[in-house]
Design an enzyme around this catalytic site. Structure first.
Site, PDB file in Angstrom:
ATOM      1  N   CYS A 158      54.267 -10.214 -18.747  1.00 22.90           N
ATOM      2  CA  CYS A 158      55.383  -9.490 -19.364  1.00 22.90           C
ATOM      3  C   CYS A 158      55.943  -8.439 -18.428  1.00 22.90           C
ATOM      4  CB  CYS A 158      54.946  -8.855 -20.670  1.00 22.90           C
ATOM      5  SG  CYS A 158      53.753  -7.553 -20.398  1.00 22.90           S
ATOM      6  N   GLU A 191      64.143 -14.669 -21.110  1.00 21.41           N
ATOM      7  CA  GLU A 191      62.865 -14.550 -20.409  1.00 21.41           C
ATOM      8  C   GLU A 191      62.502 -15.916 -19.820  1.00 21.41           C
ATOM      9  OE1 GLU A 191      59.385 -13.719 -22.909  1.00 21.41           O
ATOM     10  OE2 GLU A 191      58.575 -12.521 -21.258  1.00 21.41           O
TER      11      GLU A 191
HETATM   12  P1  NAD Z   1      53.742 -16.372 -28.845  1.00 20.45           P
HETATM   13  O1  NAD Z   1      54.603 -15.402 -29.542  1.00 20.45           O
HETATM   14  O2  NAD Z   1      54.093 -17.801 -28.885  1.00 20.45           O
HETATM   15  O3  NAD Z   1      52.243 -16.295 -29.433  1.00 20.45           O
HETATM   16  C1  NAD Z   1      51.582 -15.057 -29.559  1.00 20.45           C
HETATM   17  C2  NAD Z   1      50.646 -15.117 -30.760  1.00 20.45           C
HETATM   18  O4  NAD Z   1      51.440 -15.314 -31.935  1.00 20.45           O
HETATM   19  C3  NAD Z   1      49.647 -16.265 -30.699  1.00 20.45           C
HETATM   20  O5  NAD Z   1      48.395 -15.781 -31.110  1.00 20.45           O
HETATM   21  C4  NAD Z   1      50.202 -17.297 -31.654  1.00 20.45           C
HETATM   22  O6  NAD Z   1      49.202 -18.010 -32.319  1.00 20.45           O
HETATM   23  C5  NAD Z   1      50.991 -16.472 -32.646  1.00 20.45           C
HETATM   24  N1  NAD Z   1      52.189 -17.192 -33.138  1.00 20.45           N
HETATM   25  C6  NAD Z   1      52.947 -18.077 -32.427  1.00 20.45           C
HETATM   26  N2  NAD Z   1      53.973 -18.504 -33.194  1.00 20.45           N
HETATM   27  C7  NAD Z   1      53.869 -17.880 -34.378  1.00 20.45           C
HETATM   28  C8  NAD Z   1      54.638 -17.890 -35.569  1.00 20.45           C
HETATM   29  N3  NAD Z   1      55.724 -18.654 -35.697  1.00 20.45           N
HETATM   30  N4  NAD Z   1      54.234 -17.114 -36.588  1.00 20.45           N
HETATM   31  C9  NAD Z   1      53.145 -16.340 -36.485  1.00 20.45           C
HETATM   32  N5  NAD Z   1      52.367 -16.287 -35.380  1.00 20.45           N
HETATM   33  C10 NAD Z   1      52.720 -17.038 -34.335  1.00 20.45           C
HETATM   34  O7  NAD Z   1      53.594 -15.842 -27.347  1.00 20.45           O
HETATM   35  P2  NAD Z   1      52.877 -16.577 -26.122  1.00 20.45           P
HETATM   36  O8  NAD Z   1      53.725 -17.707 -25.673  1.00 20.45           O
HETATM   37  O9  NAD Z   1      51.442 -16.812 -26.438  1.00 20.45           O
HETATM   38  O10 NAD Z   1      52.915 -15.395 -25.034  1.00 20.45           O
HETATM   39  C11 NAD Z   1      53.977 -15.196 -24.139  1.00 20.45           C
HETATM   40  C12 NAD Z   1      54.880 -14.096 -24.627  1.00 20.45           C
HETATM   41  O11 NAD Z   1      54.137 -12.886 -24.761  1.00 20.45           O
HETATM   42  C13 NAD Z   1      55.985 -13.769 -23.628  1.00 20.45           C
HETATM   43  O12 NAD Z   1      57.184 -13.591 -24.322  1.00 20.45           O
HETATM   44  C14 NAD Z   1      55.520 -12.462 -23.008  1.00 20.45           C
HETATM   45  O13 NAD Z   1      56.545 -11.639 -22.501  1.00 20.45           O
HETATM   46  C15 NAD Z   1      54.838 -11.823 -24.154  1.00 20.45           C
HETATM   47  N6  NAD Z   1      53.921 -10.788 -23.707  1.00 20.45           N
HETATM   48  C16 NAD Z   1      54.325  -9.504 -23.879  1.00 20.45           C
HETATM   49  C17 NAD Z   1      53.510  -8.488 -23.427  1.00 20.45           C
HETATM   50  C18 NAD Z   1      53.949  -7.056 -23.584  1.00 20.45           C
HETATM   51  O14 NAD Z   1      53.179  -6.174 -23.258  1.00 20.45           O
HETATM   52  N7  NAD Z   1      55.157  -6.799 -24.066  1.00 20.45           N
HETATM   53  C19 NAD Z   1      52.280  -8.778 -22.819  1.00 20.45           C
HETATM   54  C20 NAD Z   1      51.911 -10.104 -22.679  1.00 20.45           C
HETATM   55  C21 NAD Z   1      52.753 -11.115 -23.133  1.00 20.45           C
END
Ligand code: NAD
Length: 493
Positions: A287, A387
């Protein structure tokens, strides 16, 4: 989606025991460097959440009364256990996520630093006292733990991100339920083995695997007091709104689009290598990864372009377990296709592909892309707004420093930014005017250390109290204010 596999493959940890999930559906956990199936991730149910929250709720009654100096002893043990297992934990991260071993070790060390910082809880959690707020009346604050907190984690840092939350939550007297990403559930199987070895009382830390159903159950459960989320922006919004509608505290960290501004006085060789590492480190799946490199002036642009294309072309891509590899794969075929599509959209919209990382990768065994460099990027291109979360350098040119800042500040995301310069006044202006909350000056990935707090603004963060460091104590505690007057004029003395 979903394959049926032995449900014992990856287990929940509830009430101090390893237990089978009630899941009926499983998703394969794939090593992205080899496409080898490593396990089957259970998509648990609200029943699993109910069991975990019930255990955490009961454990809270005793844990909140355990003196903070006793609570942190478990964290000292955890730190020692993690120090002794850095290599095993790092290899687990690389196998299921794909980042290089050097990057994985760095993420384990960051996790350990969170534990170290949380051992400072006796100081962080101290209240305040003011004598005589009115004649004969004193006032004090007590930072009380609140109950059960839940953590929901993304795939890109299988070990580090959950450590932004749980050590601070439990050190301050709360209990915790963690849901890792279903794409990388394996590292936390090892972490919970270590937690168990610390002798932490049952129910204080619980692990539940799953996807949306489990997340929704956590967001709506009446005994969950607060939610810590890290992931994509749409899910961050969902968790923030659902959690808030159910009366919970929420800190939801979302996606990002990070700008790096290069001024003509930057130390060019170092600026370019730092910017490149920022974009392609962890295959761009960070991120805090740099995305758009905005060069101020024609000469700056030309110099950055020629240097970065050369350096990016030299990057060795492969299995992160292989020590000479500099960049691992992206997480999945879906991610690879999405990134390729974004590169194509830039080309279609008139940008120049200076290095095409889509070439010569399909013969490799995993979900590989090589670094791409795209020139002449402008603000309205899709690639400049979304992104990417992949190893794609975007180069843009503006005439003035003000234009660079204004472009960045119009972006909906606002997580981090970097300025490359040797100028004090330019730095001062940048820190003052740039919207993103985490700023680097000649630092490509300005990730705040554990004792500072972490989080962005706009679509990169929903909530008001940021993660880890001293601020997190405010998130995990309720500030009680006690105002005291003693009525008797007194007698015994
Ligand atoms: P994601 O949002 O797909 O998943 C994150 C979590 O949410 C997972 O545990 C997943 O099971 C759950 N999830 C997924 N879809 C869902 C839904 N529809 N309803 C409820 N829960 C759901 O994210 P990802 O692909 O695992 O991670 C990448 C993203 O995380 C990128 O956008 C990145 O920028 C972000 N990120 C942000 C930071 C920060 O500090 N801002 C840090 C790390 C990653």
């Amino acid at each position: 989606m979903g394959t049926t596999k032995n449900i014992e493959t990856i287990r929940d940890y509830i009430d101090g025991k390893w237990v089978a999930s009630t899941a009926k559906t499983f998703v394969p956990v794939i090593n992205p460097a080899t496409k080898q199936e490593l396990g089957a991730s259970p998509l648990g149910t609200s029943e699993d959440v109910n069991r975990a929250v019930a255990s955490a709720h009961i454990a809270f009654q005793e844990w909140k009364q355990t003196p903070v100096s006793d609570r942190i002893q478990f964290l000292f043990k955890m730190k020692n256990l993690m120090d002794a297992n850095v290599e095993e934990l790092a290899r687990a991260v690389t196998r299921e996520h794909g980042k290089t071993l050097v990057e994985a070790r760095g993420s384990v060390k960051r996790a350990i630093q969170m534990v170290e910082t949380a051992t400072g809880m006796p100081t962080f959690q101290m209240g305040e006292f003011l004598e005589d707020i009115a004649r004969g009346i004193d006032c004090n604050t007590i930072k009380k733990p609140m109950g059960v907190f839940a953590g929901i984690a993304p795939f890109n840092f299988p070990i580090m991100v959950p450590f932004w939350f749980w050590p601070f939550a439990i050190a301050s007297g709360n209990t915790f339920v963690l849901k890792p990403s279903e794409r990388v559930p394996l590292t936390f199987q090892l972490v919970f083995d270590l937690i168990e070895k610390t002798g932490l009382p049952k129910g204080v830390m619980n692990l539940v695997h799953g996807g949306k159903d489990v997340v929704t159950a956590l967001c709506t459960h009446p005994d969950v007091k607060g939610l810590c989320f890290v992931g994509s922006t749409p899910v961050a919004k969902y968790i923030y709104t659902t959690g808030a509608a159910h009366g919970k505290r929420v800190q939801a960290l979302g996606g990002a689009k990070n700008f790096m501004v290069v001024l003509p006085d930057a130390v060019m060789d170092k600026a370019v290598s730092t910017a490149l590492e920022s974009v392609i480190g962890c295959a761009g799946e960070r991120c805090l990864a740099g995305s758009v490199i905005v060069c101020v002036g024609d000469e700056t642009y030309k110099e950055v372009e020629s240097r970065i294309v050369r350096s990016a072309a030299d990057i060795t891509v492969g299995d992160g377990l292989d020590t000479h590899v500099q960049m691992g794969p992206v997480i999945s075929q879906e991610a690879k296709d999405r990134i390729k599509g974004l590169i194509q959209s830039a080309q279609d919209e008139g940008a120049k592909i200076l290095l095409d990382g889509r070439k010569d990768v399909d013969q490799l065994p995993g979900y590989f892309l090589k670094p791409s460099v795209i020139g002449n990027v402008t603000e309205n291109m899709r690639v400049a707004k979304e992104e990417i979360f992949g190893p794609v350098v975007l180069l843009a040119k503006v005439k003035t420093f003000d234009e660079a800042i204004a472009w960045m500040n119009r972006c909906n995301f606002s997580n981090t930014t970097t300025l490359f310069t040797q100028s004090g006044p330019a730095t001062r202006k940048f820190c003052n005017e740039a919207d993103p909350s985490m700023i680097g000056i000649n630092i490509g990935v300005p990730a705040p250390m554990s004792y500072f707090s972490f989080g962005g603004m706009k679509d990169s963060f929903y909530g008001d109290i940021k993660a880890h460091g001293a601020a997190s104590v405010d998130f995990f505690t309720d500030k009680k204010i006690v105002t005291t007057r003693w009525m008797a004029e007194s007698s015994v003395w």
